[in-house]
Write a protein that holds these residues in place. Sequence first.
Motif, mmCIF file in Angstrom:
data_model
loop_
_atom_site.group_PDB
_atom_site.id
_atom_site.type_symbol
_atom_site.label_atom_id
_atom_site.label_comp_id
_atom_site.label_asym_id
_atom_site.label_seq_id
_atom_site.Cartn_x
_atom_site.Cartn_y
_atom_site.Cartn_z
ATOM 1 N N GLU B 159 1.641 28.324 46.943
ATOM 2 C CA GLU B 159 2.129 29.813 47.117
ATOM 3 C C GLU B 159 2.667 29.641 48.677
ATOM 4 O O GLU B 159 3.179 30.695 48.921
ATOM 5 C CB GLU B 159 1.232 30.582 46.850
ATOM 6 C CG GLU B 159 0.810 30.674 45.305
ATOM 7 C CD GLU B 159 2.085 31.335 44.577
ATOM 8 O OE1 GLU B 159 2.722 31.963 44.892
ATOM 9 O OE2 GLU B 159 2.030 30.660 43.482
ATOM 10 N N ASN B 160 2.191 28.737 49.364
ATOM 11 C CA ASN B 160 2.574 28.956 50.806
ATOM 12 C C ASN B 160 1.616 30.273 51.340
ATOM 13 O O ASN B 160 2.296 31.167 51.918
ATOM 14 C CB ASN B 160 3.927 28.928 51.271
ATOM 15 C CG ASN B 160 4.210 28.855 52.646
ATOM 16 O OD1 ASN B 160 3.130 28.529 53.430
ATOM 17 N ND2 ASN B 160 5.257 29.062 53.292
ATOM 18 N N THR B 173 2.221 26.399 55.156
ATOM 19 C CA THR B 173 3.065 25.324 55.378
ATOM 20 C C THR B 173 3.033 24.913 56.823
ATOM 21 O O THR B 173 3.473 23.722 56.915
ATOM 22 C CB THR B 173 4.575 25.694 55.270
ATOM 23 O OG1 THR B 173 5.484 24.650 55.379
ATOM 24 C CG2 THR B 173 5.127 26.928 56.065
ATOM 25 N N GLY B 205 8.117 20.096 52.879
ATOM 26 C CA GLY B 205 8.355 21.527 53.360
ATOM 27 C C GLY B 205 8.848 22.211 52.194
ATOM 28 O O GLY B 205 8.783 23.536 52.192
ATOM 29 N N VAL B 206 9.635 21.691 51.307
ATOM 30 C CA VAL B 206 10.084 22.091 50.430
ATOM 31 C C VAL B 206 8.621 22.400 49.058
ATOM 32 O O VAL B 206 8.681 23.502 48.498
ATOM 33 C CB VAL B 206 11.062 21.486 49.423
ATOM 34 C CG1 VAL B 206 11.674 22.100 48.351
ATOM 35 C CG2 VAL B 206 12.293 21.408 50.580
ATOM 36 N N GLY B 209 4.984 25.976 48.684
ATOM 37 C CA GLY B 209 5.619 27.153 48.471
ATOM 38 C C GLY B 209 6.702 27.108 47.308
ATOM 39 O O GLY B 209 7.186 28.033 46.846
ATOM 40 N N SER B 210 6.437 26.033 46.341
ATOM 41 C CA SER B 210 7.459 25.808 45.392
ATOM 42 C C SER B 210 6.775 26.480 44.156
ATOM 43 O O SER B 210 7.223 26.083 43.260
ATOM 44 C CB SER B 210 7.896 24.401 45.190
ATOM 45 O OG SER B 210 6.703 23.442 45.026
ATOM 46 N N LEU B 213 6.510 24.186 40.704
ATOM 47 C CA LEU B 213 7.479 23.978 39.876
ATOM 48 C C LEU B 213 8.081 22.434 39.934
ATOM 49 O O LEU B 213 8.888 21.976 39.356
ATOM 50 C CB LEU B 213 8.816 24.934 40.098
ATOM 51 C CG LEU B 213 9.024 26.079 39.193
ATOM 52 C CD1 LEU B 213 7.746 27.188 39.621
ATOM 53 C CD2 LEU B 213 10.373 26.847 39.463
ATOM 54 N N GLU B 427 4.531 36.618 51.251
ATOM 55 C CA GLU B 427 3.100 35.600 51.082
ATOM 56 C C GLU B 427 2.884 35.649 49.784
ATOM 57 O O GLU B 427 2.079 34.669 49.375
ATOM 58 C CB GLU B 427 2.166 35.951 52.173
ATOM 59 C CG GLU B 427 1.465 37.179 51.933
ATOM 60 C CD GLU B 427 0.604 37.598 52.931
ATOM 61 O OE1 GLU B 427 0.146 36.693 53.793
ATOM 62 O OE2 GLU B 427 -0.165 38.742 53.043
ATOM 63 N N GLY B 429 4.387 35.262 46.894
ATOM 64 C CA GLY B 429 5.115 34.118 45.948
ATOM 65 C C GLY B 429 6.301 35.003 44.902
ATOM 66 O O GLY B 429 5.774 36.359 44.617
#
Lengths: 398, 496
Positions: B159-160, B173, B205-206, B209-210, B213, B427, B429
Amino acid sequence: MTTMSHPHTPADVQELIEIVRSASAAHTRLQVMGGGSKRGIGFPNRQTSLISMTKFDRIIDYDPHELVITVGAGARLAAVQALLAKHEQMLAFEPCDFAAAIGEPHGATTIGGVVGAGFAGSRRVSAGNVRDHMLGFTAVSGRGDEFVAGGRVVKNVTGYDLPKLMCGSWGQLAILTQLTLKVLPRPRVTITLDALDLGEDDAFAAMIRAARSQCEVAAAAHLPRGMLDEHSHTLVRLEGFGPSVEARAAALAELLREARLARVNADDSAAAWSAIPAGLMRDSARADEVLWRIVIPSTAGARLCASLRELESRYCADWAGGLVWARTPAALTADKLRSLAEECGGHATMLSAPHAYRASAPALHPEPPAIAALTRRVKIAFDPAGILDPQRFATGEA
Amino acid sequence: MTICLPALDPDVLARRDAISAALRAIVPDGVLTDPVTLRAYECDGFTAYRQLPMLVVLPENTAQVSAILRYCDDHGVKVVPRGAGTSLSGGALPLGDAVLLGMARFNRILSIDYELGTAVVQPGVTNLAVTRAVEGQGFYYAPDPSSQIACSIGGNVAENSGGVHCLKYGLTTNNVLGVEMVLMNGEVVRLGGNTLEPRGLDLLGVVVGSEGLLGVVTEVTVRLLRAPQTARAMLVGFPSVESAGQCVADVIAAGIIPAGMEMMDEPAIHAAEAFVHAGYPLDVKALLIIEVDGSQAECSHLAAEIVAIANRNAATCVRVSTNETERMKFWAGRKAAFPAAGRIAPDYLCMDGTIPRRRLPEVLRRISELSTRHDLPVANVFHAGDGNLHPLILYDANQPGQLERAEQFGNDILRVCVEVGGVLTGEHGVGIEKRDLMPVMFTAVDLEHQQRMKCAFDPQLLLNPGKVFPQLHRCAELGRMHVHGGAVPHPELPRF
C-alpha cells in the motif's frame, strides 16, 4: 556515436509525438538528449537520431508553499536551482551536475537528464535519491502516446508509482516532457567538519559512525590524497538551524574525538564537496582510463577501496562509503571491476572510457537473468517497437 | 453497494476441491476451506464490503508461495494476497472464486545490521515490531501508519503506507531498500538490495504501492533510522480553519519541516476529546498538533519559532509538551480519531484525498456543503503538512440507503480533491474503494500505460484482479500498436 548530426528539436508535445510515430513507422531509433553530458555513456556506434529537449525548458508551476515545482524536461538544472534558491528552497537530493563532474562546460545539464540518469549527489544519505523527489510527469512513450502518471502533490499513492520508474530509465521507456519534483527548504546553516589524513580504514569507520549517530549527518565523504591537495580529507556535513547545527557539531567532534575534526570555512567547504568526483579528473591527461560509479553497502566501502588501490586505481567515496567514484586503468577489464563490485554487494556503472573499452561491455551493470527478462517485458510495455535507443546498454534485445 | 467485482468463474468454482487438494499438497497444514473459518477473512479494514474467499492458504516459506502461485498461474486460478488485513481501501477484499493467500506466518525478523542501518524482515512482521526489535539499540523504523500495532510490513509495501511522521521521514517507499518477491508464474526475484541506489530499472519503486497486483513480497529490507534524542509536541487551537491553514503555510515558509503536523476540525476535536480526554480545547474551530524532533537544541529552537508563528496567526491556545507523558497525551486524541468517530456513529467511511495545501479552506467549505447536500455529518482530520485529508463520513449502514449516500458523498469529496489539483489517495491506496474514480484523475491512455506494467508482471491478470483499475483489459488488447503503413515495426520483437 550517433549518425544524425542535426538533432530533432521538437517545440511541443505534438511535434514530439510526430517524431516518435514517424520513427516507429520508419524503423529508426531515437536517443533523447538534454544537455548532452551523458551521451558518452553506453555502447558506441549506435544508430539513432537525437531528440534534443531544449525547447521544453519552461518553469510550468512553482508555488514555494506547496514544496513542489513543475518544469519542462529540458529546463536547465542551473536555472531551476537558481529559482529555488531565490525562495530559500532546493532540490534536496543534490543533483549530480554530471557535466561539471566530467570536466565539460558547466551549466548545460537539464532536469530531464538528471532524472533520466537518476544520479543523486552527496545528500543522498540523508535526503533520499532522485526517485524520492519525483512526484509526477507527462511523457510520450515509445508508442507515440502522451500520458501522465503520479501527481503534483507531495503525498500520493494513486496508481502505480511510474514516476520512480522513470528515474534512471535513460529515456528508454518514454520521453519525459514535464516533471513535478518535491522541493525542500534550504538549510539555514551548513557546517563541514574535516578530518585530515586519517588512515583509510579509520576514515571509512568514522563516516559510518557519523552517519549512524544522532547527529543527523547530511553527507559524509572521503577524498584521498591528491583529490584536493596533498592531504586526505574525510568530510562530514551538518545542516539545519544554527543552534541545532552547533550542538550536533559539538556532539560529533566528541564522538569522533580521535579523528580531530576541524571546521572548514564556507569557500573551502564548497570546493571540497564539488570535488566529488571532479577531483578525480584533475589530471585528465591519461586518456586510457575508465571512470566508474560504484554503488555498494557503505560497510563495504573500505574493502572496495583497498582493492582499487591494489589495482592502481584512484577513487573517492561519498554516501558515507556507499558510493565510490573510481578511475581505473583500461587494462582492468569491466568484468574484473564488476566482479569486485559484486563481491562487495554492489554494482558499477561505466561513465567514460576509451572507445574500444566502451564497446567491450555494457555501461550499466548486467542483471541476473530473471530481472533482465522482467526488465525487457517492462521496456516492451512502454516501447514495443524498440525505438527508444534499446541498444544503449544491451546488444541482445534489439 | 455500488462497486462491482469481477464475475465469478463457474469453471474455477467447480474445481474447488481439486484446487484445495493441490494446495494442501504444497502446504499440508495451511489450507482453510471451512466456511466458518473463512468468515475471518471476509473483509479487511474497508468493512463496507464483504466476500468469502473460495479458500485460504497460509504458506510459511518462499518455496511454498512460489509453488502456490505457479499452480494457480498454470490452472487459471485468481489469487488475492493478504497481510494483516488492515487495508482501508479493500486491497485485500477476497474474491469468491480466488485463493486468498495469507502471509501471516511470515513473521520473523531475519537479520539486523546496525552498522549499515538496515533490517531484513519477513512481510508478516508488524510495523511496530520492527521498531520494538531495534529500539534498544537506539534505532527505529520511520513509517508509522495509525494501524502500526497490527499492520504488516508486507501490507505496508503493497500500500506504500504513510503515517503522521511521513512529512519529514517519507512513506514506505522511501524507507524500503529491497524485496524478495514471487511473480505470478512462481519465479522468485530480488528487487533492490541494501544499497542506496538500485541496479537497473527501479522496479522496486513500482512494486511498492502496487496493491498486491504485481507480485507477492516474501522478504523486505528496510532502512532503520537513529531515534531522535528527543521530541516535542505542540497543541495549537485556532478560531478559524483559515488561520490554522495560514499557520501551517507560515511554518513551512519559515523553512521548518516538522516531524508531524496534524489538523482536526471542530467535530473531530469534540469526538476525540469525548473519547480519550486528551485535554483538547473545545472552544476552537481548528486544532493543530505539531511535533518537532531531533537534538534538544533543535527542539527548543523550533518549538520557540513555531509558537511565535502560531501567535502571529491568532492562536487562542498554545501548549508545548514538557515531557513524554504530555506529548503522548497530545497525540492520544489524534491517534484515536477513527475509533472516536466510531463512537458517535454506527459506521464511518474514511476518505484519503490529497490537495495542494493552499486550497484547504476552500475544500473544507465544499466538504461542509456536500455534508448538507448528502445529509450526513463529517469530521475532518488531516495531515496538514502534506495536504492529505481524512474526512470521516458518519453513517448508519442499517438505515436503508445510507451506505450508498456515504459512498456518493465520499466520491464527491475525492472529485473536489482532483479538481483543485490533488489526487484520489494519499496513503490508503485505490483498492476497490476508489477504483471506479480512477478515470477522474487519469485518461484511458494513462491507465493503459499503467496496466501494461501489470502485464509485464502478471500477463494473465490473475493476481488481485478487480482492484485499482476500473476495467480489466486483456494484455493482448493493451499490447496493440499504432500500425503505420500496414506494418508493425520490428516484427522480430516478442509481443503479448
